[in-house]
Design a protein around this motif. Sequence first.
Motif, mmCIF file in Angstrom:
data_model
loop_
_atom_site.group_PDB
_atom_site.id
_atom_site.type_symbol
_atom_site.label_atom_id
_atom_site.label_comp_id
_atom_site.label_asym_id
_atom_site.label_seq_id
_atom_site.Cartn_x
_atom_site.Cartn_y
_atom_site.Cartn_z
ATOM 1 N N ASN A 250 -2.092 3.920 -10.014
ATOM 2 C CA ASN A 250 -1.232 2.753 -10.196
ATOM 3 C C ASN A 250 -1.802 1.923 -11.347
ATOM 4 O O ASN A 250 -2.950 1.493 -11.306
ATOM 5 N N TRP A 251 -0.987 1.711 -12.374
ATOM 6 C CA TRP A 251 -1.465 1.051 -13.594
ATOM 7 C C TRP A 251 -1.179 -0.451 -13.613
ATOM 8 O O TRP A 251 -1.568 -1.135 -14.549
ATOM 9 N N THR A 252 -0.452 -0.965 -12.590
ATOM 10 C CA THR A 252 -0.102 -2.395 -12.639
ATOM 11 C C THR A 252 -0.891 -3.252 -11.643
ATOM 12 O O THR A 252 -1.354 -4.335 -11.990
ATOM 13 N N ASP A 253 -1.069 -2.766 -10.434
ATOM 14 C CA ASP A 253 -1.814 -3.522 -9.415
ATOM 15 C C ASP A 253 -3.310 -3.424 -9.744
ATOM 16 O O ASP A 253 -3.867 -2.328 -9.801
ATOM 17 N N LYS A 254 -3.961 -4.567 -9.948
ATOM 18 C CA LYS A 254 -5.395 -4.533 -10.306
ATOM 19 C C LYS A 254 -6.281 -5.043 -9.167
ATOM 20 O O LYS A 254 -7.369 -5.558 -9.394
ATOM 21 N N THR A 255 -5.792 -4.924 -7.919
ATOM 22 C CA THR A 255 -6.621 -5.328 -6.775
ATOM 23 C C THR A 255 -7.180 -4.079 -6.096
ATOM 24 O O THR A 255 -6.658 -2.980 -6.280
ATOM 25 N N SER A 256 -8.225 -4.280 -5.293
ATOM 26 C CA SER A 256 -8.792 -3.149 -4.536
ATOM 27 C C SER A 256 -8.299 -3.161 -3.089
ATOM 28 O O SER A 256 -8.994 -2.729 -2.172
ATOM 29 N N ILE A 257 -7.086 -3.674 -2.894
ATOM 30 C CA ILE A 257 -6.533 -3.772 -1.535
ATOM 31 C C ILE A 257 -5.635 -2.564 -1.240
ATOM 32 O O ILE A 257 -4.699 -2.281 -2.005
ATOM 33 N N PRO A 258 -5.899 -1.850 -0.133
ATOM 34 C CA PRO A 258 -5.027 -0.718 0.233
ATOM 35 C C PRO A 258 -3.614 -1.205 0.540
ATOM 36 O O PRO A 258 -3.439 -2.295 1.090
ATOM 37 N N THR A 259 -2.612 -0.419 0.174
ATOM 38 C CA THR A 259 -1.224 -0.846 0.371
ATOM 39 C C THR A 259 -0.448 0.155 1.224
ATOM 40 O O THR A 259 -0.779 1.346 1.276
ATOM 41 N N GLU A 260 0.626 -0.348 1.804
ATOM 42 C CA GLU A 260 1.549 0.462 2.591
ATOM 43 C C GLU A 260 2.204 1.515 1.675
ATOM 44 O O GLU A 260 2.349 2.681 2.036
ATOM 45 N N GLU A 261 2.531 1.058 0.493
ATOM 46 C CA GLU A 261 3.178 1.932 -0.508
ATOM 47 C C GLU A 261 2.262 3.122 -0.872
ATOM 48 O O GLU A 261 2.704 4.267 -0.958
ATOM 49 N N GLY A 262 0.980 2.812 -1.051
ATOM 50 C CA GLY A 262 0.009 3.858 -1.387
ATOM 51 C C GLY A 262 -0.117 4.880 -0.263
ATOM 52 O O GLY A 262 -0.111 6.089 -0.490
ATOM 53 N N ARG A 263 -0.193 4.390 0.962
ATOM 54 C CA ARG A 263 -0.321 5.294 2.109
ATOM 55 C C ARG A 263 0.909 6.196 2.233
ATOM 56 O O ARG A 263 0.807 7.398 2.433
ATOM 57 N N LYS A 264 2.087 5.587 2.030
ATOM 58 C CA LYS A 264 3.326 6.345 2.169
ATOM 59 C C LYS A 264 3.404 7.454 1.107
ATOM 60 O O LYS A 264 3.754 8.594 1.398
#
Length: 350
Positions: A250-264
């Motif tokens: 992901n080139w836009t989100d610059k946080t180290s927080i896991p996301t629902e979108e990433g898991r899916k």
Amino acid sequence: MNIAVDYIIVGLGLSGIAFTELLLKNNKSFMVFEDDSQVSSVVAGGVYNPVILKRFTPAWNGHKQLQKAIPFYQELEEKLRIKLDYKFTTKKVFTNVGDENNWFIASDKPMLSYYMDPKISKEKIKGIIGDYGFGELKGTGRVDTPLLVNSYKEYIKSLKSLIKEAFDYSKIQILEDKVSYDNITAKRIVFSEGFGLKKNPFFNYLPLNGTKGETITIYAPELQIDFLLKGSVFIMPLGDNKYKVGATFNWTDKTSIPTEEGRKELEDKLQKIIAVPYTVIEQSAGIRPTVKDRRPLVGKHPKFSKLAVLNGLGTRGVMIAPTVAENLYNHLEKGEELDKEIDIKRFLTD
Ligand SMILES: Cc1cc2nc3c(=O)[nH]c(=O)nc-3n(C[C@H](O)[C@H](O)[C@H](O)COP(=O)(O)OP(=O)(O)OC[C@H]3O[C@@H](n4cnc5c(N)ncnc54)[C@H](O)[C@@H]3O)c2cc1C
């Protein structure tokens, strides 16, 4: 109490560890700052593989880097008395008939022939969907990077050389032949902050863009594989029926927080490769220190030669770190030229 050292190091991920090891070997004194603000080295899959499996081409200097990296991690295993290097084969899942032909052609090429087995495997692997067969890579594996980072931190702490706080750039004073920071004077500062470089006013002009990556860990007792499976995601055995699955880009989100979108995204891809039940037991995220031209960022500051940077390890930090750390050390201590491809001079405008 005033402290005089040869080096201050900022950041103890893979790059900081590789550089610190050289200082120890060469009897140089140092203090390390680490504030746990970045986690790339901690969440990394830790995979080493010098072949780009998307295109069946060699990774940049991968073969050479691996010759240095394997003994480097083996030495750390002995020194820290932990197991870091897990060797396994990698199986690439083919998705069409063309893959088979391309694999066969690539496996005959220089360097690639060390790793790519020309034989195409058509075996049926329990729980794996692989209608077009698999290509097998030898000489690959993973380094347990979370264990390495945590153990190494403890080790540096035991040497009384770890300062567990955020390095405050405004406290740097540049003197004639050294630098000072609070009560510490040093001959040089090496910045190895990963994506944290963005906050460094001396080096944030460099084009480090950073790419977020997320992984999940699954528990899948019916998936009995002891190799890394590479499809649109990798499935990597961790032991005890656990597997790491990754990774997203992901080139836009610059946080180290896991996301629902990433898991899916990871689960959608996973379900196209495996046909057994699983449970997600963990999810993590970090920012890879990626660079516009996909090469590391190494060298002295153009104006302040006591300040140096070791960064831009991108997606293959495990293989690259020991080589570029040595390049930087030899540059700073022995005056050796840096490889132009990694030298930050390439980003000077005048
Ligand atoms: C999801 C994911 C999967 C990956 N998988 C792989 C893989 O399989 N194989 C592989 O080779 N690579 C992989 N990578 C890439 C690899 O993680 C990186 O190349 C490498 O870890 C970068 O190391 P680094 O030391 O440069 O940066 P980092 O690991 O980010 O370390 C920098 C350190 O500096 C500290 N720091 C920053 N600013 C400050 C400050 N101001 N004061 C004090 N401390 C500071 C941070 O807390 C951090 O500990 C992956 C990355 C991600 C995110």
